[in-house]
Scaffold this motif. Structure first.
Motif, short mmCIF file in Angstrom:
data_model
loop_
_atom_site.label_atom_id
_atom_site.label_comp_id
_atom_site.label_asym_id
_atom_site.label_seq_id
_atom_site.Cartn_x
_atom_site.Cartn_y
_atom_site.Cartn_z
N SER A 12 0.82 -1.13 0.07
CA SER A 12 -0.08 -0.15 -0.18
C SER A 12 0.88 1.18 -0.24
CB SER A 12 -0.98 0.07 1.04
OG SER A 12 -1.80 -1.01 1.28
N VAL A 13 1.83 1.51 0.79
CA VAL A 13 2.73 2.55 0.83
C VAL A 13 3.55 2.70 -0.56
CG1 VAL A 13 4.83 3.38 2.02
CG2 VAL A 13 3.05 2.40 3.32
N LEU A 14 3.93 1.59 -1.21
CA LEU A 14 4.73 1.75 -2.32
C LEU A 14 3.92 2.10 -3.43
CD1 LEU A 14 7.21 0.82 -3.67
CD2 LEU A 14 6.39 -1.45 -4.30
N MET A 15 2.71 1.74 -3.39
CA MET A 15 1.60 2.21 -4.43
C MET A 15 1.33 3.59 -4.33
SD MET A 15 -1.36 -1.11 -4.90
CE MET A 15 -2.12 -0.13 -5.85
N ALA A 16 1.08 4.17 -3.04
CA ALA A 16 1.03 5.50 -2.80
C ALA A 16 1.98 6.37 -3.06
CB ALA A 16 0.41 5.71 -1.37
N THR A 17 3.35 5.54 -2.86
CA THR A 17 4.41 6.46 -3.44
C THR A 17 4.57 6.56 -4.71
OG1 THR A 17 5.66 5.70 -1.48
CG2 THR A 17 6.96 6.52 -2.91
N ILE A 18 4.13 5.54 -5.45
CA ILE A 18 4.36 5.55 -7.20
C ILE A 18 3.31 6.45 -7.47
CG2 ILE A 18 3.76 4.32 -9.02
CD1 ILE A 18 5.03 1.56 -7.54
N VAL A 19 2.08 6.68 -6.98
CA VAL A 19 1.01 7.65 -7.62
C VAL A 19 1.64 9.27 -7.13
CG1 VAL A 19 -1.20 8.44 -7.06
CG2 VAL A 19 -0.93 6.06 -7.16
N PHE A 20 2.15 9.38 -6.00
CA PHE A 20 2.59 10.53 -5.46
C PHE A 20 3.71 11.13 -6.45
CE2 PHE A 20 5.32 13.40 -2.95
CZ PHE A 20 4.36 14.25 -2.55
N ALA A 22 4.40 10.20 -9.35
CA ALA A 22 3.84 10.25 -10.99
C ALA A 22 3.15 11.68 -10.86
CB ALA A 22 2.70 9.30 -11.40
N ILE A 23 2.30 11.96 -9.80
CA ILE A 23 1.77 13.37 -9.61
C ILE A 23 2.62 14.56 -9.65
CG2 ILE A 23 0.51 14.99 -8.26
CD1 ILE A 23 -1.38 12.29 -7.50
N SER A 25 6.04 14.30 -10.81
CA SER A 25 6.64 14.30 -12.25
C SER A 25 5.56 15.22 -13.29
CB SER A 25 6.89 12.95 -12.39
OG SER A 25 7.46 12.92 -13.82
N LEU A 26 4.46 14.77 -13.16
CA LEU A 26 3.48 15.38 -14.08
C LEU A 26 3.31 17.14 -13.84
CD1 LEU A 26 1.83 14.41 -16.34
CD2 LEU A 26 -0.12 14.35 -14.76
N SER A 27 3.33 17.44 -12.80
CA SER A 27 3.51 18.63 -12.05
C SER A 27 4.81 19.46 -12.77
CB SER A 27 3.12 18.82 -10.78
OG SER A 27 1.86 18.39 -10.32
N PHE A 28 5.80 18.84 -12.47
CA PHE A 28 6.99 19.53 -12.88
C PHE A 28 7.33 19.73 -14.60
CE2 PHE A 28 11.54 19.13 -14.19
CZ PHE A 28 12.00 20.34 -13.79
N GLN A 29 6.58 18.53 -15.15
CA GLN A 29 6.69 18.55 -16.44
C GLN A 29 5.79 19.80 -17.05
OE1 GLN A 29 9.16 17.38 -17.77
NE2 GLN A 29 8.35 16.06 -19.30
N SER A 30 4.58 20.00 -16.38
CA SER A 30 3.79 21.14 -16.84
C SER A 30 4.34 22.27 -16.59
CB SER A 30 2.39 20.93 -15.79
OG SER A 30 1.54 21.91 -16.23
N LEU A 31 5.11 22.55 -15.32
CA LEU A 31 5.78 23.84 -15.16
C LEU A 31 6.75 24.15 -16.35
CD1 LEU A 31 6.14 23.76 -11.38
CD2 LEU A 31 4.73 25.31 -12.66
N VAL A 32 7.66 23.05 -16.78
CA VAL A 32 8.61 23.16 -17.69
C VAL A 32 7.78 23.59 -19.05
CG1 VAL A 32 10.36 22.07 -19.00
CG2 VAL A 32 10.46 21.86 -16.59
N SER A 33 6.84 22.78 -19.04
CA SER A 33 6.27 23.18 -20.52
C SER A 33 5.64 24.57 -20.82
CB SER A 33 4.89 22.10 -20.71
OG SER A 33 4.68 22.01 -21.91
#
Length: 163
Positions: A12-20, A22-23, A25-33
């Protein structure tokens, strides 16, 4: 009632970490873009401004000097710089940086730049070439760097001698 096993908690902790991650990373890519889009937007407008400066010089020549002198000061094969409030092009093969003045206008430190408070990342060059006796090609190119990569925007326009 049975509790969670240690393995279930780890998963459960591993899955939550992966989702966090990913979010984030997506936010960072959005800022760069967004930053890249902003730079491209500014560069495109600076390139268009370069074309407009040459157009204004051509129009001013035609009105004040007559249609036979429409190309006065607009010579071929030279790299020029010019800023928004200028009626002349300046030969400058070094292609200096544009500065941002106190009223957020882009200008050159060497051309009546009122209080150049900071150097921008943009450089603009204007090149003119003859197509015919009544037509010239203008290329306005803006260069900048983003993350140590060179970026370029060029706009090409044809200007004519009105008859």
């Amino acid at each position: 009632m049975k509790g969670f096993s240690f393995l279930e908690i780890i998963i459960s902790v591993l899955m939550a970490t992966i989702v966090f991650v990913a979010i984030l990373s997506l936010s960072f890519q959005s800022l760069v873009s967004a930053e890249q889009s902003k730079d491209t937007y500014i560069a495109t407008n600076l390139a268009a401004e370069g074309i407009e400066i040459v157009n204004n010089i051509r129009s001013n020549n035609w009105i004040t000097l007559g249609r036979d002198n429409w190309r006065n000061g607009l010579n071929d094969g030279v790299f020029y710089i010019a800023q928004y409030d200028s009626y002349i092009l300046i030969t400058d093969p070094l292609n200096p940086y544009l500065y941002i003045d106190s009223v957020n206008s882009y200008c050159y430190e060497s051309i009546n730049c009122v209080d150049p408070s900071k150097q921008s990342k943009f450089k603009r060059q204007i090149q003119i070439s003859t197509i015919s006796s009544d037509q010239m090609k203008i290329i306005s190119t803006v260069n900048w760097e983003y993350n140590n990569k060179s970026k370029t925007v060029s706009i090409e326009e044809r200007l004519y001698n009105w008859r």
